[in-house]
Design a protein around this motif. Structure first.
Motif, PDB file in Angstrom:
ATOM      1  N   SER A 170      -8.385  26.728 -24.358  1.00  0.00           N
ATOM      2  CA  SER A 170      -8.996  27.269 -25.568  1.00  0.00           C
ATOM      3  C   SER A 170      -7.930  27.896 -26.458  1.00  0.00           C
ATOM      4  O   SER A 170      -6.949  28.454 -25.976  1.00  0.00           O
ATOM      5  N   LEU A 171      -8.148  27.817 -27.758  1.00  0.00           N
ATOM      6  CA  LEU A 171      -7.203  28.395 -28.703  1.00  0.00           C
ATOM      7  C   LEU A 171      -7.641  29.780 -29.149  1.00  0.00           C
ATOM      8  O   LEU A 171      -7.143  30.322 -30.130  1.00  0.00           O
ATOM      9  N   PHE A 172      -8.591  30.335 -28.409  1.00  0.00           N
ATOM     10  CA  PHE A 172      -9.214  31.585 -28.839  1.00  0.00           C
ATOM     11  C   PHE A 172      -8.214  32.720 -28.999  1.00  0.00           C
ATOM     12  O   PHE A 172      -8.333  33.540 -29.895  1.00  0.00           O
ATOM     13  N   ASP A 173      -7.216  32.767 -28.118  1.00  0.00           N
ATOM     14  CA  ASP A 173      -6.254  33.857 -28.198  1.00  0.00           C
ATOM     15  C   ASP A 173      -5.419  33.791 -29.468  1.00  0.00           C
ATOM     16  O   ASP A 173      -4.979  34.801 -29.988  1.00  0.00           O
ATOM     17  N   VAL A 174      -5.181  32.587 -29.933  1.00  0.00           N
ATOM     18  CA  VAL A 174      -4.358  32.441 -31.128  1.00  0.00           C
ATOM     19  C   VAL A 174      -5.211  32.554 -32.383  1.00  0.00           C
ATOM     20  O   VAL A 174      -4.851  33.230 -33.340  1.00  0.00           O
ATOM     21  N   HIS A 175      -6.328  31.864 -32.388  1.00  0.00           N
ATOM     22  CA  HIS A 175      -7.204  31.858 -33.559  1.00  0.00           C
ATOM     23  C   HIS A 175      -8.639  32.134 -33.118  1.00  0.00           C
ATOM     24  O   HIS A 175      -9.333  31.209 -32.691  1.00  0.00           O
ATOM     25  N   PRO A 176      -9.108  33.372 -33.217  1.00  0.00           N
ATOM     26  CA  PRO A 176     -10.482  33.663 -32.783  1.00  0.00           C
ATOM     27  C   PRO A 176     -11.521  32.842 -33.543  1.00  0.00           C
ATOM     28  O   PRO A 176     -12.653  32.693 -33.088  1.00  0.00           O
ATOM     29  N   GLY A 177     -11.135  32.325 -34.687  1.00  0.00           N
ATOM     30  CA  GLY A 177     -12.077  31.551 -35.490  1.00  0.00           C
ATOM     31  C   GLY A 177     -12.469  30.222 -34.878  1.00  0.00           C
ATOM     32  O   GLY A 177     -13.315  29.526 -35.419  1.00  0.00           O
ATOM     33  N   CYS A 178     -11.867  29.862 -33.754  1.00  0.00           N
ATOM     34  CA  CYS A 178     -12.240  28.592 -33.135  1.00  0.00           C
ATOM     35  C   CYS A 178     -13.451  28.754 -32.234  1.00  0.00           C
ATOM     36  O   CYS A 178     -13.903  27.785 -31.641  1.00  0.00           O
ATOM     37  N   GLU A 179     -13.965  29.982 -32.125  1.00  0.00           N
ATOM     38  CA  GLU A 179     -14.996  30.236 -31.128  1.00  0.00           C
ATOM     39  C   GLU A 179     -16.211  29.309 -31.276  1.00  0.00           C
ATOM     40  O   GLU A 179     -16.572  28.587 -30.350  1.00  0.00           O
ATOM     41  N   ALA A 180     -16.813  29.321 -32.457  1.00  0.00           N
ATOM     42  CA  ALA A 180     -18.012  28.520 -32.664  1.00  0.00           C
ATOM     43  C   ALA A 180     -17.691  27.023 -32.624  1.00  0.00           C
ATOM     44  O   ALA A 180     -18.460  26.223 -32.092  1.00  0.00           O
ATOM     45  N   LEU A 181     -16.528  26.666 -33.169  1.00  0.00           N
ATOM     46  CA  LEU A 181     -16.166  25.250 -33.236  1.00  0.00           C
ATOM     47  C   LEU A 181     -15.968  24.678 -31.832  1.00  0.00           C
ATOM     48  O   LEU A 181     -16.392  23.559 -31.531  1.00  0.00           O
ATOM     49  N   GLU A 182     -15.332  25.460 -30.963  1.00  0.00           N
ATOM     50  CA  GLU A 182     -15.129  24.973 -29.595  1.00  0.00           C
ATOM     51  C   GLU A 182     -16.446  24.896 -28.845  1.00  0.00           C
ATOM     52  O   GLU A 182     -16.665  23.981 -28.045  1.00  0.00           O
ATOM     53  N   ARG A 183     -17.323  25.850 -29.125  1.00  0.00           N
ATOM     54  CA  ARG A 183     -18.644  25.771 -28.487  1.00  0.00           C
ATOM     55  C   ARG A 183     -19.380  24.515 -28.927  1.00  0.00           C
ATOM     56  O   ARG A 183     -20.082  23.888 -28.151  1.00  0.00           O
ATOM     57  N   MET A 219     -21.544  19.197 -27.764  1.00  0.00           N
ATOM     58  CA  MET A 219     -21.745  17.817 -28.185  1.00  0.00           C
ATOM     59  C   MET A 219     -21.004  16.809 -27.303  1.00  0.00           C
ATOM     60  O   MET A 219     -21.396  15.649 -27.211  1.00  0.00           O
ATOM     61  N   PHE A 220     -19.901  17.216 -26.691  1.00  0.00           N
ATOM     62  CA  PHE A 220     -19.089  16.264 -25.926  1.00  0.00           C
ATOM     63  C   PHE A 220     -18.923  16.649 -24.462  1.00  0.00           C
ATOM     64  O   PHE A 220     -18.456  15.855 -23.660  1.00  0.00           O
ATOM     65  N   GLY A 221     -19.259  17.886 -24.115  1.00  0.00           N
ATOM     66  CA  GLY A 221     -19.065  18.317 -22.747  1.00  0.00           C
ATOM     67  C   GLY A 221     -17.611  18.557 -22.392  1.00  0.00           C
ATOM     68  O   GLY A 221     -17.244  18.516 -21.214  1.00  0.00           O
ATOM     69  N   ILE A 222     -16.785  18.791 -23.382  1.00  0.00           N
ATOM     70  CA  ILE A 222     -15.388  19.110 -23.113  1.00  0.00           C
ATOM     71  C   ILE A 222     -15.272  20.615 -22.901  1.00  0.00           C
ATOM     72  O   ILE A 222     -15.748  21.404 -23.722  1.00  0.00           O
ATOM     73  N   VAL A 223     -14.686  21.002 -21.768  1.00  0.00           N
ATOM     74  CA  VAL A 223     -14.639  22.416 -21.411  1.00  0.00           C
ATOM     75  C   VAL A 223     -13.369  23.041 -21.987  1.00  0.00           C
ATOM     76  O   VAL A 223     -12.275  22.512 -21.810  1.00  0.00           O
ATOM     77  N   PHE A 224     -13.538  24.143 -22.675  1.00  0.00           N
ATOM     78  CA  PHE A 224     -12.387  24.881 -23.202  1.00  0.00           C
ATOM     79  C   PHE A 224     -12.102  26.036 -22.258  1.00  0.00           C
ATOM     80  O   PHE A 224     -12.893  26.974 -22.164  1.00  0.00           O
ATOM     81  N   GLU A 225     -10.980  25.952 -21.554  1.00  0.00           N
ATOM     82  CA  GLU A 225     -10.657  26.972 -20.571  1.00  0.00           C
ATOM     83  C   GLU A 225     -10.351  28.292 -21.261  1.00  0.00           C
ATOM     84  O   GLU A 225      -9.684  28.322 -22.288  1.00  0.00           O
ATOM     85  N   ASP A 226     -10.826  29.376 -20.675  1.00  0.00           N
ATOM     86  CA  ASP A 226     -10.619  30.742 -21.177  1.00  0.00           C
ATOM     87  C   ASP A 226     -11.356  31.005 -22.488  1.00  0.00           C
ATOM     88  O   ASP A 226     -10.990  31.917 -23.221  1.00  0.00           O
ATOM     89  N   HIS A 227     -12.343  30.230 -22.790  1.00  0.00           N
ATOM     90  CA  HIS A 227     -13.181  30.561 -23.945  1.00  0.00           C
ATOM     91  C   HIS A 227     -14.121  31.685 -23.526  1.00  0.00           C
ATOM     92  O   HIS A 227     -14.657  31.666 -22.427  1.00  0.00           O
ATOM     93  N   PRO A 228     -14.314  32.717 -24.388  1.00  0.00           N
ATOM     94  CA  PRO A 228     -15.088  33.885 -23.939  1.00  0.00           C
ATOM     95  C   PRO A 228     -16.563  33.595 -23.675  1.00  0.00           C
ATOM     96  O   PRO A 228     -17.183  34.297 -22.875  1.00  0.00           O
ATOM     97  N   ASP A 229     -17.134  32.655 -24.336  1.00  0.00           N
ATOM     98  CA  ASP A 229     -18.570  32.430 -24.164  1.00  0.00           C
ATOM     99  C   ASP A 229     -18.859  30.955 -24.402  1.00  0.00           C
ATOM    100  O   ASP A 229     -19.372  30.569 -25.436  1.00  0.00           O
TER     101      ASP A 229
END
Lengths: 428, 175, 193
Positions: free
Chosen positions: B112-125, B130-140
């Motif tokens: 997950s890019l959350f540590d660098v850019h918190p704005g990716c939170e919703a986009l990664e979710r 939609m794809f089932g790709i897991v973002f490691e270390d994403h907060p939620d």
């Protein structure tokens, strides 16, 4: 922007997400530093606002953790309008695509069509005629006005200025009447298509528009009297939902939210598309990053759009309104009756569609809400292989927890309203 | 897409493909594309952020499992089923880069890019939903658009588009 | 008719009789049709047109309907304005259940009526799978004229009592389909009255 700023913002997001509201175990949440979430604390309550709530702009749901009237934490829950448009977009041909995307951000449909069409054109590597470019720009600016007027109306209503609802719609109706004349529809126009626009401007369009442009400035001054200077209005908005530039950038916010923090960024000026480098307009920026700034930016953007539309009327070039490329453009209606080839050609374009060379592209435009992007992948067929729309509302909605945090719940309505989310675009 | 960015490729382009912070530089219709390994994604984004790419604009993914033709990729990149696409924007230099990361079907995880850019939170979710790709270390990392108990990931190519019956069984259908 | 003209000219002094006789049932039907308060249930694009119908130009308050109630408890009419997603379906049903009897439903727009162009995994293919629908308004989105036409049709059905009978007998909505009235080149008549 420094790394500390980013880390702080990330920390705040993490703390927000570590709430019991957001399905962390309550003991784990209670152990978090500086983040008490004692379930025995009966001052604290969790309240659900939406998805069918009159002031959440559609079907947005907010889970609020409150202490008395103070919002401790908030989490927006979206997806109640998820329409599967990105999946449907893969079934429709490139020519049918605008029909689909226009229904995303339904208060600024022309921008969705524009960004999709521009992505297709970039993949095709074609240039649209100059007149089509200017028509697109003019229609988009009118659409920006109607969208901001809708914001004025709903923002006013959310804060109790119910009269504003009526005023905002009065002006919007004038613009919609012009849209209906040009595109045939009040909303969901499907007017901007790959290769140009669907139809040329109707006869006497200048007169219609001039009439519109003459009446709008004084009506905007009415808004100033009604709201801008009014003490109640200022008290409700000033200092409410404050965001600074570092936070806005870190959260991916664009459009009026980013500009309200004093950061000058407008794709029309900074990455000029269409013919924005040939018109004169100002980028409106705020100072404090509060709800009032966001309101004022939108109000003044309507004035800037008026300026652009005036210049469009003056310089509207002559020529074709769509590209004369047989591959992309159907033959003129009159030729279909005379020529068999034209009929076949017409039939082929509308049934099979045209093929787009393989490749992937990201195109962005400045919609009334911020950066509207389209990521388009083609595998060489007549349908997009993948069509992704980066909706500004979706990303901007991430700022809502920050705008609400620490404020009272009544201010929450003002803050959410000032983000101006359009749920169709959030959920797509 | 396969043709190299002329600016970055200046020099010994024939022997050594151009790299930026360790990622292969390519170009797509004039736009800069970086092909990154999964493991290097976070350091790459951090390095680009330090370089001035101060806003993360977009995170999305593509499922290439049914593409008609193999997509043109630089020779060094091994194509996989999924591809995560990250868009970065530099306000200072008015520049954009797009990072493409190959993600195998057998192990669909990305840092997950959350540590660098918190704005990716919703986009990664959204990509997870939609794809089932897991973002490691994403907060939620939970579903964002579909209901929480939904089965399947709709934007995968093996997920049918068509009409499906209502999954809501709370009340008897009245019609 | 003479009665009304007299009132217009001379006020209440123009009335020949200052009382009316009639069936209580007719009076109930009449009042139900004349004070039909909609619940705010805006979903998508159609909600914008629904708001336009309530605003200055089209002015729904001419028909005693401008009060869009935020609480379903105070509403008689649910206008399902827009596409209904699978995630929203339970919410729709809950709001419908919270409304007081008698209650009516207008399905506004093709997405609400049939799923429209979104025949996919996410959208409920017609809200009639979730709630009984009385009037279907076509269009994408239906313009204010079409919505008003649908509302008048509903008023007629309420006043004639047909709607109540049908609902009681079958448990279904009337399922009346009206024609699109906006975007016409020539002036059209809205409603049958």
């Amino acid at each position: 922007m420094t790394a500390t700023n980013l880390n702080e913002t990330a920390d705040r997001v993490r703390r927000r997400d570590a709430s019991p509201v957001l399905r962390m175990s309550e003991t784990a949440a209670a152990n978090l530093d500086g983040n008490p979430a004692d379930p025995a604390d009966d001052e604290r309550m969790i309240m659900n606002m939406g998805p069918a709530h009159p002031s959440t702009h559609g079907v947005l749901r907010l889970i609020l953790e409150l202490q008395g009237e103070t919002v401790l934490r908030c989490k927006p829950v979206v997806g109640y309008l998820h329409t599967g448009m990105e999946k449907t977009g893969e079934q429709l041909s490139f020519l049918q695509g605008p029909t689909n995307v226009t229904r995303m951000d339904y208060s600024s449909p022309l921008f969705n069509e524009l960004v999709f069409s521009m992505a297709v054109e970039t993949l095709l590597e074609i240039e649209v005629p100059e007149r089509a470019t200017w028509i697109r720009m003019m229609m988009c600016e009118l659409n920006r006005m109607s969208s901001h007027l809708l914001f004025m109306a709903t923002n006013g209503m959310d804060l109790g200025a119910v009269g504003m609802m009526i005023y905002g719609w009065r002006e919007r109706e004038e613009i919609l009447r012009f849209f209906e004349k040009v595109t045939g529809l009040r909303m969901n126009h499907n007017y901007i298509r790959p290769g140009g626009v669907a139809a040329d401007l109707p006869d006497n369009w200048q007169a219609d528009l001039t009439e519109l442009l003459d009446v709008l400035p004084e009506r905007l001054d009415e808004y100033d009297i009604l709201m801008s200077g009014q003490p109640i209005w200022r008290d409700r908005l000033q200092g409410v939902g404050v965001l600074n530039t570092a936070e806005a950038l870190a959260l991916g916010a664009t459009g009026p939210i980013l500009r309200s923090t004093g950061h000058q960024w407008d794709l029309r000026r900074d990455e000029p598309y269409l013919a924005y480098d040939q018109v004169d307009f100002d980028v409106i920026v705020g100072t404090y990053g509060d709800s009032y700034d966001r309101y004022a930016i939108r109000l003044n953007e309507i004035r800037e759009s008026l300026r652009i539309v005036r210049q469009c009327i003056e310089t509207m070039p002559k020529g074709d309104y769509r590209i004369q490329d047989k591959k992309v453009t159907p033959p003129p209606r009159a030729r279909i009756d005379q020529s068999m080839e034209a009929l076949i050609h017409h039939f082929k374009i509308f049934t099979e569609g045209f093929k787009v060379p393989e490749g992937e592209i990201y195109v962005a435009v400045e919609s009334p809400r911020g950066e509207l992007g389209c990521y388009l992948v083609s595998d060489g067929g007549a349908h997009p292989y993948r069509m992704h729309i980066r909706g500004p509302s979706f990303v901007n909605l991430q700022t809502v927890p920050y705008l609400l945090q620490g404020g009272v719940i009544a201010d929450g309505v003002a803050a959410v309203s000032s983000v101006d989310p359009i749920m169709g675009e959030v959920d797509r | 897409m396969a043709d190299q960015d002329p600016g970055a490729a200046a020099g010994d382009a024939a022997t050594e493909p151009p790299r930026r912070h360790g990622a292969l530089v390519a170009s797509s219709r004039g736009q800069t594309v970086l092909h990154a390994e999964r493991a290097q994604l976070r350091t790459l984004v951090a390095a680009l952020t330090a370089e001035g790419f101060d806003q993360l604009i977009d995170v999305t993914a593509v499922d290439y499992s049914v593409a008609d033709q193999p997509r043109p990729l630089p020779a060094e990149v091994v194509p996989e089923r999924f591809e995560v696409v990250v868009g970065l924007l530099s306000h200072g230099s008015r520049e954009r880069v797009r990072i493409r990361v190959q993600v195998p079907e057998s192990e669909p995880t990305v840092p997950s890019l959350f540590d660098v850019h918190p704005g990716c939170e919703a986009l990664e979710r959204e990509v997870f939903d939609m794809f089932g790709i897991v973002f490691e270390d994403h907060p939620d990392l939970s579903r964002i658009l579909m209901p929480e108990d939904w089965i399947g990931h709709p934007l995968r190519k093996d997920y049918a588009v068509g009409r499906i019956p209502v999954q809501f069984k709370g009340a008897p259908s009245s019609r | 008719m003479g009665l009304i003209t007299d009132v217009r000219d001379h006020g209440f002094e123009g009335l020949e009789h200052n009382f009316l006789t009639g069936k209580l049932e007719d009076f109930v039907k009449w009042s139900r049709a004349r004070s039909c308060w909609p619940a705010t249930f805006g979903l998508a694009c159609c909600a914008i047109e629904m708001m336009a119908t309530g605003a200055a130009h089209y002015d729904l308050s001419r028909y005693g309907m401008e009060v869009f109630r935020a609480s379903p408890r105070q509403a008689d009419l649910m206008i399902v304005a827009g596409r209904l997603s699978q995630k929203m379906a339970p919410v729709l049903r809950q709001i419908y259940d919270q409304m007081m009897e008698p209650k009516w439903v207008i399905s506004m727009g093709v997405c609400a009526s049939s799923g429209g162009m979104f025949n996919n995994y996410a959208i409920v293919q017609g809200v009639d799978q979730i709630v009984p629908v009385d009037v279907y308004a076509p269009g994408c989105p239906p313009g204010p004229e079409t919505l008003m036409h649908a509302i008048f049709t509903l008023h007629d059905l309420i006043q004639s009592g047909e709607l109540t009978q049908r609902r009681e007998a079958t448990g279904r909505g009337a399922g009346v389909l009206v024609e699109q009235r906006d975007g016409q080149a020539v002036p059209v008549i809205i409603g049958s009255r």
